[in-house]
Design a protein around this motif. Structure first.
Motif, mmCIF file in Angstrom:
data_model
loop_
_atom_site.group_PDB
_atom_site.id
_atom_site.type_symbol
_atom_site.label_atom_id
_atom_site.label_comp_id
_atom_site.label_asym_id
_atom_site.label_seq_id
_atom_site.Cartn_x
_atom_site.Cartn_y
_atom_site.Cartn_z
ATOM 1 N N TYR A 77 -5.557 7.026 -2.834
ATOM 2 C CA TYR A 77 -5.847 5.560 -2.346
ATOM 3 C C TYR A 77 -4.665 4.534 -2.747
ATOM 4 C CZ TYR A 77 -10.556 7.751 -1.990
ATOM 5 O OH TYR A 77 -11.659 8.484 -2.038
ATOM 6 N N SER A 78 -4.364 3.571 -2.080
ATOM 7 C CA SER A 78 -3.839 2.427 -2.539
ATOM 8 C C SER A 78 -4.716 1.202 -2.530
ATOM 9 C CB SER A 78 -2.661 2.178 -1.546
ATOM 10 O OG SER A 78 -1.791 3.306 -1.667
ATOM 11 N N ALA A 108 0.871 -1.056 0.018
ATOM 12 C CA ALA A 108 -0.121 -0.091 -0.093
ATOM 13 C C ALA A 108 0.822 1.363 0.023
ATOM 14 C CB ALA A 108 -1.106 -0.102 1.359
ATOM 15 N N ARG A 109 1.782 1.210 0.715
ATOM 16 C CA ARG A 109 2.955 2.499 0.798
ATOM 17 C C ARG A 109 3.754 2.605 -0.339
ATOM 18 N NH1 ARG A 109 3.590 4.201 6.085
ATOM 19 N NH2 ARG A 109 5.750 5.211 5.496
ATOM 20 N N LYS A 116 1.614 -11.810 -9.361
ATOM 21 C CA LYS A 116 1.671 -12.885 -8.173
ATOM 22 C C LYS A 116 2.424 -12.026 -6.968
ATOM 23 C CE LYS A 116 0.928 -17.040 -10.515
ATOM 24 N NZ LYS A 116 0.984 -16.074 -12.201
ATOM 25 N N GLU A 117 3.410 -10.974 -7.324
ATOM 26 C CA GLU A 117 4.114 -10.594 -6.001
ATOM 27 C C GLU A 117 3.278 -9.431 -5.448
ATOM 28 O OE1 GLU A 117 7.120 -11.314 -5.416
ATOM 29 O OE2 GLU A 117 7.205 -12.704 -6.914
ATOM 30 N N SER A 118 2.192 -9.177 -6.010
ATOM 31 C CA SER A 118 1.492 -8.014 -5.363
ATOM 32 C C SER A 118 0.002 -8.290 -4.821
ATOM 33 C CB SER A 118 1.021 -6.825 -6.347
ATOM 34 O OG SER A 118 0.186 -7.522 -7.326
ATOM 35 N N VAL A 136 -8.729 -1.258 0.506
ATOM 36 C CA VAL A 136 -8.559 0.101 -0.094
ATOM 37 C C VAL A 136 -7.883 1.016 1.240
ATOM 38 C CG1 VAL A 136 -9.412 1.963 -1.168
ATOM 39 C CG2 VAL A 136 -10.318 -0.280 -1.642
ATOM 40 N N PHE A 137 -6.727 1.419 1.122
ATOM 41 C CA PHE A 137 -5.994 2.269 1.857
ATOM 42 C C PHE A 137 -6.325 3.730 1.741
ATOM 43 C CE2 PHE A 137 -3.919 -1.675 2.806
ATOM 44 C CZ PHE A 137 -3.512 -1.546 4.032
#
Length: 246
Positions: A154-155, A145-146, A182-184, A242-243
């Motif tokens: 938003y992230s 997210a960061r 797939k990494e995310s 959702v951040f």
């Protein structure tokens, strides 16, 4: 003896007498308390007993009060218990942390029987202990997210949650057949405990919010131009967190 020497010696004597006085003044993180040595020594084996057993083993502030570098707002509940054996009925989670820190075992045990601590320790934490890599996955979600927040409000972090070994196997097959990053994708499960997927999602949200983040989640919906059998199956297990940053 000069006047300055007399004053200095007098201050040292006064300080020494104060340290042996049955009345003790405390500065706990800026909060001021007054109590007795017998109250502080009420629970042998606790940190407070050790701190004030014999010569006090603490620094003093500018007013000569013994200083403990700890959040002091809830120390009144610790004193209340030591004075009257009364278990607090408010700020339970915060008082529990202080009781654990000061190693007041009788109070720790009584607080662990309260609904708030019993539910957290025996229910929620025991459940999460059966979810592989739960804490690590929370940290991965926050890192993703960061990393995605650049020039954005938003992230979005996609989470795959599977409860059974069978669903986990099917999801892995579906993921291998798709061209996805797939990494995310953060995967939770499977686990062997009665709480279900919605319970785990609530735990994820709660633990991220406890770290200071504003987060929500909903089921992930496939884009209209990206719908086929494998992806439709996979979407049953995908959720979008959702951040919100500002």
């Amino acid at each position: 003896m000069s006047v300055s020497e007399y004053r200095t010696t007098g201050k040292q004597i006064t300080s020494s007498l104060q340290s042996l006085s049955p009345i003790v003044q405390l500065n706990i993180g800026g909060e001021i308390y007054a109590t007795t040595l017998s109250t502080l020594r009420k629970c042998p084996g606790s940190k407070l007993y050790d701190m004030f057993n014999g010569q006090p083993k603490l620094r003093t502030d500018s007013e000569g009060r013994f200083f403990i570098d700890r959040e002091g707002k809830n120390f009144k509940y610790i004193l209340e218990y030591l004075r009257s054996s009364q278990v607090p009925t408010q700020c339970i989670q915060e008082v529990y942390k202080e009781a654990v820190f000061y190693e007041i075992e009788p109070l720790v045990k009584k607080l662990e029987e309260t609904p708030q601590i019993f539910g957290e320790q025996v229910g929620r934490k025991q459940f999460l202990a059966r979810v592989p890599n739960y804490s690590e996955n929370i940290e991965v979600m926050i890192r993703i997210a960061r990393a995605e927040v650049i020039a954005s409000r938003y992230s979005n972090v996609i989470v795959c949650v599977v409860r059974t070994e069978e669903d986990a196997s099917k999801c892995n097959d579906a993921l291998n057949s798709l061209d996805m990053d797939k990494e995310s994708l953060v995967k939770f499960g499977p686990w062997k405990a009665s709480p279900g997927i919605s319970d785990l999602l609530d735990c994820i949200k709660l633990d991220i919010e406890e770290k200071g983040y504003n987060v929500s989640f909903h089921s992930h919906v496939a884009d209209k131009g990206f719908r086929f059998k494998s992806y439709d199956f996979l979407c049953k297990f995908l959720y979008k967190f959702v951040f919100t940053w500002w």
